[in-house]
Design an enzyme around this catalytic site. Structure first.
Site, PDB file in Angstrom:
ATOM      1  N   GLU A 101       0.835  -1.394   0.030  1.00 24.44           N
ATOM      2  CA  GLU A 101      -0.139   0.033   0.202  1.00 24.44           C
ATOM      3  C   GLU A 101       0.859   1.372  -0.015  1.00 24.44           C
ATOM      4  OE1 GLU A 101      -3.366   0.413  -0.400  1.00 24.44           O
ATOM      5  OE2 GLU A 101      -2.818   2.628  -0.406  1.00 24.44           O
ATOM      6  N   THR A 156      -5.577   1.532  -5.647  1.00 23.04           N
ATOM      7  CA  THR A 156      -5.062   0.152  -5.513  1.00 23.04           C
ATOM      8  C   THR A 156      -5.600  -1.020  -6.579  1.00 23.04           C
ATOM      9  OG1 THR A 156      -5.151   0.428  -3.144  1.00 23.04           O
ATOM     10  CG2 THR A 156      -4.820  -1.655  -3.612  1.00 23.04           C
ATOM     11  N   HIS A 158      -1.808   3.326   4.700  1.00 23.26           N
ATOM     12  CA  HIS A 158      -2.620   4.144   3.835  1.00 23.26           C
ATOM     13  C   HIS A 158      -2.837   5.206   4.429  1.00 23.26           C
ATOM     14  CE1 HIS A 158      -6.473   5.099   1.699  1.00 23.26           C
ATOM     15  NE2 HIS A 158      -6.297   4.021   0.964  1.00 23.26           N
ATOM     16  N   ASP A 184       1.813  -0.007  -4.697  1.00 20.76           N
ATOM     17  CA  ASP A 184       0.585   0.207  -5.714  1.00 20.76           C
ATOM     18  C   ASP A 184       0.477   1.663  -6.343  1.00 20.76           C
ATOM     19  OD1 ASP A 184      -0.089   1.393  -3.356  1.00 20.76           O
ATOM     20  OD2 ASP A 184      -2.115   0.280  -3.187  1.00 20.76           O
ATOM     21  N   HIS A 185       0.777   2.839  -5.631  1.00 17.12           N
ATOM     22  CA  HIS A 185       0.604   3.889  -6.117  1.00 17.12           C
ATOM     23  C   HIS A 185       1.301   4.683  -5.141  1.00 17.12           C
ATOM     24  CE1 HIS A 185      -2.465   4.342  -3.166  1.00 17.12           C
ATOM     25  NE2 HIS A 185      -2.917   3.201  -3.784  1.00 17.12           N
TER      26      HIS A 185
HETATM   27  C1  GP9 Z   1      -8.925  -0.569   0.304  1.00 19.90           C
HETATM   28  C2  GP9 Z   1      -7.382  -0.623  -0.177  1.00 19.90           C
HETATM   29  C3  GP9 Z   1      -7.146   0.737  -0.107  1.00 19.90           C
HETATM   30  O1  GP9 Z   1      -9.333  -1.957   0.332  1.00 19.90           O
HETATM   31  O2  GP9 Z   1      -7.383  -1.320  -1.222  1.00 19.90           O
HETATM   32  O3  GP9 Z   1      -7.382   1.349  -1.201  1.00 19.90           O
HETATM   33  P1  GP9 Z   1      -6.917   2.506  -1.884  1.00 19.90           P
HETATM   34  O4  GP9 Z   1      -7.536   3.708  -1.590  1.00 19.90           O
HETATM   35  O5  GP9 Z   1      -5.457   2.840  -1.918  1.00 19.90           O
HETATM   36  O6  GP9 Z   1      -7.262   2.396  -3.168  1.00 19.90           O
HETATM   37 MN    MN Z   2      -3.685   1.630  -2.454  1.00 21.40          MN
END
Ligand code: GP9
Ligand code: MN
Length: 626
Positions: A249, A291, A406, A465-466
């Site tokens: 994350e 994500t 996150h 992921d980002h």
């Molecule tokens: C939520 C997680 C985080 O299930 O994948 O989401 P994001 O906000 O990073 O897309």
């Molecule tokens: Mn994410």
């Protein structure tokens, strides 16, 4: 007329100013000239005049109520946009707005996103409601004369045309450039933009209905020409191994091998990289779907969408994703994520991607003690996943999605292994301890895999992921990186996310740091080739990262791109060595390709074109079998 219809005009005036104040205080809209400032100032007006104008056709009794209701409705609309922007650093699009299940879960961050000053946005409405309720003389109605109505709508038309004309002068082809939302809002205003978005949305619906298989052949030609032959030394090197993919994350590359207050931020990953293939110039290519967009890229090698999250908007399309391909090769496929199964519409989408099993929130034991922020803490998530992993039929393909790192990067004192950074920006400060926590959790995970005998016969892929730190935090980021400012060039470079491929018995003997410019889109063909699976019949836009002639090239979802020597963003070409602007002709050779790829990929998704391709392949299969 203004005096006679003073309530109407006051309501419009206040909303107009409110909108402008929100533009200036809550959105990050870059203004480069007085003309742009002027356009920004007048752009809410046409919409407001129109919707409030309907009141002029109403009977007196209803007119005031309509004005109060509209003021409330538009303010709520504005406020939703503010909240959304704080979270996503982007303007709303309808597909995302209607993801109510997502919105519910975003409640977790809502408290963080709410500012007390926000309440000021509703003060005028309370006042209006009170005036109307009290039947104050100020709101006493006057009948509307026919010529007043004509004058009003003439003024509306003039202002709308003026706005459009000036906007078109500033930005030719504004309305045909869909993926630049900021520019749209800047020029036609937030409200008109929302209408524009709604029109686009219905066009999307129509697109699928109208699409036919002939569109696919052109795309297929492009894809075939773009594909690179796999590296023969590595093809099949991980054949029949279990695959363990981890989505990390909000992990950006700048923390790798870096320190905060003199301490390593990712000691485990830094060490793991020394036993792996590490891609240091790999960019995330996600859009609003965050994500889920990363998952989409990694498993389909298609681009996510410029608006909305493809997991939501096109979840029932036909795909040919890695889990499905591996299933056909005898793999069992499962995904692990300790969040509501419907978040990002995963429960629906995972079926389309070919997953046998989704271990979601209900499969984990989540308590107050073992969770923080968005839910189950990563360490517990991994620990609880292990027994499930052990029971899976082998070989398996699995994806585990972490959560602790996150926004807003909350973490209890007991889990903090490095101190917060010190700047005026709480988000940036808190990012480092949560990254460090995730790093430690990954260490635990790998140790557990070893202990349970799941390590040796696996291939492990870790990817960021980002971004975690958006442009809203440029000042503190500049401070951390020791730069005067974060330029658009730096912004693009900050979109790099780590990709680590670890093959026990292989990469620990011959680790490698790979500097090729690459993207998340390249993961699918790379992995399939490592597993010894041919991709000749697959429609994808990525290239095998180990292919000898892999291009140094990546397109980001906003249309920016990066090559070996240049970075292109917002019509400006930057020299990578110096980070300064250079002649745009250097970037020109890649412009067409960048546009083409996004366009072809969008065509596939919007038209659900793989439904034709799969049919075609099935038919081919049948003919060969006969
Ligand atoms: C939520 C997680 C985080 O299930 O994948 O989401 P994001 O906000 O990073 O897309
Ligand atoms: Mn994410």
């Amino acid at each position: 007329m203004v005096r006679r219809q003073r309530f109407l005009f006051l309501a419009i005036l206040l909303l107009w100013l409110k909108t402008y104040i929100v533009y200036k205080t809550s959105f990050d809209i870059e203004i480069e000239s007085w003309m742009q400032e002027f356009i920004l100032f007048i752009n809410p007006l046409s919409f407001l005049l129109l919707i409030f104008g309907f009141s002029l056709f109403m009977r007196e009794k209803w007119r005031n109520r309509y004005i109060v209701a509209m003021s409330f409705f538009v303010t709520v609309l504005l406020y939703i946009n503010v909240m959304f922007y704080r979270f996503f650093n982007d303007f709303i699009t309808l597909p995302v707005l209607f993801q109510t299940s997502n919105m519910g879960d975003l409640g977790n961050s809502a408290f963080e996103l709410f500012h007390f000053a926000d309440l000021l946005m509703f003060v005028d409405i309370a006042l209006f409601a009170w005036l109307v309720w009290k039947k104050s003389p100020f709101v006493s109605f006057e009948s509307v004369l026919k010529k007043e109505r004509s004058a009003y709508f003439l003024a509306f038309t003039a202002i709308a045309l003026l706005n459009l004309g000036l906007a078109e002068g500033e930005r030719p082809e504004l309305l045909t450039r869909t993926f630049d939302r900021k520019m749209l809002v800047k020029n036609i205003g937030m409200y008109n933009y929302l209408i524009y978005d709604a029109v686009l949305q219905s066009k999307t619906k129509a697109q699928r209905a109208l699409a036919d298989s002939s569109e696919l052949s052109e795309i297929e030609n492009y894809v075939r020409a773009n594909e690179k032959a796999p590296n023969q030394q590595l093809f099949g090197i991980a054949k029949k191994r279990n695959v363990i993919v981890v989505s990390m994350e909000s992990l950006q590359s700048f923390v790798i091998n870096n320190k905060v207050n003199g301490q390593e931020i990712t000691p485990f990953l830094n060490d793991f990289i020394k036993k792996s293939y590490y891609f240091e110039n790999l960019y995330h290519q996600t859009g609003q779907g965050k994500t889920s967009d990363a998952e989409f890229l990694i498993e389909n090698s298609l681009y996510p969408l410029g608006r909305g999250a493809v997991f939501f908007t096109h979840a029932t399309n036909e795909y040919h994703a890695t889990p499905e391909i591996l299933k056909n090769e005898g793999y069992y496929t499962a995904v692990f994520h300790a969040n509501n199964k419907s978040f990002w519409n995963r429960d629906v989408m995972y079926r389309s991607l070919g997953y046998d099993r989704y271990f979601s929130l209900d499969d984990f034991n989540v308590t107050d003690e073992n969770s923080v922020g968005w839910g189950l803490k990563d360490k517990h998530f991994f620990e609880q996943s292990i027994p499930y992993l052990k029971k899976l039929p082998q070989p398996f393909y699995t994806k585990l999605i972490t959560l602790t790192n996150h926004f807003p990067f909350e973490l209890g004192e007991e889990d903090r292994m490095v101190p917060e950074y010190t700047s005026d920006d709480r988000t940036v400060n808190r990012y480092f301890p949560t990254v460090r926590y995730m790093d430690e959790s990954l260490k635990t995970f790998i140790e557990l895999l070893k202990k349970e005998g799941l390590y040796q016969n696996s291939i492990i892929i870790l990817y960021g992921d980002h971004y975690g730190i958006s442009d809203n935090h440029n000042e503190a980021m500049a401070q951390y990186l020791g730069k005067a400012e974060i330029t658009p060039f730096d912004h693009v470079q900050l979109q790099r996310v780590p990709l680590i491929i670890h093959i026990p018995g292989v990469t620990d003997r011959h680790p490698k740091i790979i500097s090729k410019v690459a993207g998340q889109i390249d993961v699918k063909p790379t992995l399939l080739h490592l597993l010894g699976i041919d991709t000749k019949n697959d429609i994808h836009f990525g290239q095998d990262l180990f292919a000898k002639d892999k291009l140094d090239f990546v397109v980001l979802r906003d249309g920016s791109f990066v090559t070996k020597d240049y970075v292109y963003k917002d019509n400006v070409c930057y020299d990578k060595r110096t980070g300064s602007k250079t002649n745009v002709s250097y970037c020109e050779p890649y412009m067409e390709k960048a546009k083409q790829e996004l366009d072809y990929s969008d065509k596939i998704v919007y038209g659900d074109l793989l439904r034709f391709y799969n049919q075609k392949n099935v038919q081919n299969d049948r003919t060969t079998k006969k």
